[in-house]
Design an enzyme around this catalytic site. Structure first.
Site, PDB file in Angstrom:
ATOM      1  N   HIS A  72       0.850  -1.200   0.000  1.00 22.90           N
ATOM      2  CA  HIS A  72       0.000   0.000   0.000  1.00 22.90           C
ATOM      3  C   HIS A  72       0.879   1.241   0.000  1.00 22.90           C
ATOM      4  CE1 HIS A  72      -4.247  -1.495   1.233  1.00 22.90           C
ATOM      5  NE2 HIS A  72      -3.669  -2.325   0.400  1.00 22.90           N
ATOM      6  N   TYR A 201      -9.315   5.452   7.508  1.00 23.25           N
ATOM      7  CA  TYR A 201      -9.510   5.747   8.925  1.00 23.25           C
ATOM      8  C   TYR A 201     -10.535   6.878   9.001  1.00 23.25           C
ATOM      9  CZ  TYR A 201      -5.118   3.248   9.998  1.00 23.25           C
ATOM     10  OH  TYR A 201      -4.132   2.298  10.147  1.00 23.25           O
ATOM     11  N   PRO A 293      -4.553   0.399  18.652  1.00 26.85           N
ATOM     12  CA  PRO A 293      -4.246  -0.051  17.284  1.00 26.85           C
ATOM     13  C   PRO A 293      -4.343   1.034  16.211  1.00 26.85           C
ATOM     14  CG  PRO A 293      -6.418  -0.809  17.969  1.00 26.85           C
ATOM     15  CD  PRO A 293      -5.810  -0.156  19.168  1.00 26.85           C
ATOM     16  N   LYS A 297       0.762   0.035  15.035  1.00 29.26           N
ATOM     17  CA  LYS A 297       2.146  -0.034  15.498  1.00 29.26           C
ATOM     18  C   LYS A 297       2.489  -1.252  16.380  1.00 29.26           C
ATOM     19  CE  LYS A 297       3.810   3.456  13.485  1.00 29.26           C
ATOM     20  NZ  LYS A 297       3.611   2.822  12.170  1.00 29.26           N
ATOM     21  N   TYR A 385       3.738   6.734  10.139  1.00 30.49           N
ATOM     22  CA  TYR A 385       2.928   5.579   9.738  1.00 30.49           C
ATOM     23  C   TYR A 385       3.792   4.502   9.066  1.00 30.49           C
ATOM     24  CZ  TYR A 385      -1.209   2.953   8.368  1.00 30.49           C
ATOM     25  OH  TYR A 385      -2.155   1.964   8.227  1.00 30.49           O
TER      26      TYR A 385
HETATM   27  C1  PHB Z   1      -6.163  -4.355  10.700  1.00 31.80           C
HETATM   28  O1  PHB Z   1      -6.234  -4.617   9.485  1.00 31.80           O
HETATM   29  O2  PHB Z   1      -6.506  -5.205  11.547  1.00 31.80           O
HETATM   30  C2  PHB Z   1      -5.695  -3.030  11.141  1.00 31.80           C
HETATM   31  C3  PHB Z   1      -5.195  -2.132  10.201  1.00 31.80           C
HETATM   32  C4  PHB Z   1      -4.765  -0.889  10.609  1.00 31.80           C
HETATM   33  C5  PHB Z   1      -4.832  -0.525  11.938  1.00 31.80           C
HETATM   34  C6  PHB Z   1      -5.317  -1.420  12.878  1.00 31.80           C
HETATM   35  C7  PHB Z   1      -5.756  -2.680  12.481  1.00 31.80           C
HETATM   36  O3  PHB Z   1      -4.424   0.710  12.320  1.00 31.80           O
END
Ligand code: PHB
Ligand code: APR
Length: 394
Positions: A72, A201, A293, A297, A385
């Site tokens: 990505h 997000y 989450p 990280k 990130y």
């Molecule tokens: C996930 O795909 O489980 C996932 C992806 C990004 C995040 C947290 C969890 O920030």
């Protein structure tokens, strides 16, 4: 029994450390409380930083990730309806992340360990650590009704947040830093195509939502829920409706729903223990720190701890550099705290806090607007990130 490095826990931390040490000719033995199927049954993180991707390749376990993982080059922030693209690649001089589930990383590491013929003892209970402050530490444990003793040079505590390693350190020798958030994430896994080709997000007045994926045909979606909410309260229909209501209209309209194949609620917590070592025992990954989450990280911090401990042990065994052992905690903590800060910041910016007053809310909105409207702000988000660099061990 005897080994050079005794590892407690066969999660990603323990298995990756074990693989790197094994490849370097250093003997390891892993003690795991659960069965392999139990370990693989846990649905966890899914985004790997470039540093972790390179470490997995270095460990010789990158083939399936490189074939099946999704590179990505950016992600989206959906801010109360407005969609902002964070172009990771352009903002970081070419860096990207890899979408590849922790379950798959663990499966690849388990398979590699089996091929290598290195020992993992599953179903090991009553693990106890002894002589950590001496040059002859050892572990006792029970398996199949018998008690065993494992002598070693060093112990790696890779046994997660609820493990025994951290709890074996006298409380007076530890400092704990913690923040518990008043909400959790309800997550579902579904065999549906992703709503968007990158992660989204979403910040919304009713609460946070995240659109993630495991592959082109499997999705992982989350919505913010109160900390005391229960999975039983959430039918698939209620989940999909809530998710849609928090996404920009174009995405909500494009969302393809389907039956969930996993549904669970995870609490959000920030936690760090200092120092991350006690005598000849070293804490690695979730055993030493937890991040919410939101910045993706947790798994990546486990990988940078593993890299640090591996590089120190390599120099200890090959060059007799015992002086490096005492540096482990300070090197790890420098990076850990930066990731803690970023994860806390992403969490604070994107979630609904019920107790936030109107002034604080405007400040948050304005902080976020500043970051996404400024190239410097987007760069800051992007460089955190994709992952800050690993420190060299010299
Ligand atoms: C996930 O795909 O489980 C996932 C992806 C990004 C995040 C947290 C969890 O920030
Ligand atoms: N004895 C033996 N094994 C134990 C014990 C014990 N007393 N306590 C826990 N374990 C095992 C657990 O069963 C688990 O398999 O240790 C393992 C720890 O694995 P994880 O919890 O996955 O922790 P870690 O390997 O550090 O993985 C990094 O970061 O944010 C997260 O999602 C990410 O879980 C990932 C973690």
């Amino acid at each position: 029994m005897k080994t050079q490095v005794a590892i407690i826990g066969a999660g990603p931390s323990g298995l990756l450390l074990g693989q790197l040490l094994h490849n370097a000719g250093i003997d390891t033995l892993i003690l795991e409380r659960q069965t392999p199927d139990y370990v693989l049954g846990r649905i966890r993180a899914g985004v790997l930083e470039q540093g972790m991707v390179e470490l997995l390749r270095q460990a010789g376990v990158g083939q399936r990730m490189d074939a099946e993982g999704l590179v990505h080059t950016g992600f989206d922030l959906a801010l109360d309806g407005r969609q902002v693209h964070i172009d990771l690649q352009a903002l970081t001089g070419g860096k990207t992340v890899m979408v590849y589930g922790q379950t798959e990383v663990t499966r690849d590491l388990m398979a590699a360990r089996q091929v290598a013929g290195a020992t993992t003892l599953y179903g090991a209970s009553n693990v106890e650590l002894h002589g950590m402050k001496t040059e002859e530490p050892y572990i006792t444990f029970d398996k199949d009704g018998e008690t065993f003793r494992l002598d070693c040079d060093y112990i790696a505590g890779c046994d997660g947040f609820h493990g025994v390693a951290r709890q074996s350190i006298p409380a007076t020798c530890l400092n704990i830093f913690e923040r518990v958030y008043p909400f959790g994430w309800l997550g579902i896994l579904a065999d549906t195509p992703p709503v968007h080709d990158e992660l989204v997000y979403a910040r919304h007045e009713q609460g946070f939502a995240l659109c993630s994926m495991r592959s082109a045909t499997r999705t992982r979606y989350y919505v913010q829920v109160p900390a005391d909410d229960k999975v039983e309260n959430w039918s698939d229909e209620r989940f999909w409706e809530t998710l849609k209501s928090r996404l920009p209209t174009a995405l909500a309209d494009a969302l393809i729903t389907g039956p969930s194949i996993e549904k669970s609620i995870a609490p959000l917590r920030s936690f760090v223990v200092e120092p991350m070592q006690y005598g000849r025992m070293f804490l690695v990954g979730d055993a030493a720190h937890i991040v919410p989450p939101t910045g993706a990280k947790g798994l990546n911090l486990a990988a940078s701890d593993v890299s640090t401990l591996f590089n120190i042990l390599l120099k200890v065994y090959r060059e007799g550099r015992l002086d490096l052992l005492e540096k482990y905690s300070e090197v790890c903590l420098r990076r850990v705290w930066k990731a803690e800060r970023f994860s806390w910041w992403m969490t604070s910016m994107l979630h609904r806090f019920d107790d936030q007053d109107a002034f604080s809310q405007r400040i948050t909105e304005s902080e976020l607007a500043y970051f996404v409207d400024s190239e410097a702000g987007r760069k800051t988000i992007a460089e955190n990130y994709v992952g800050l660099p690993y420190e060299a061990i010299e």
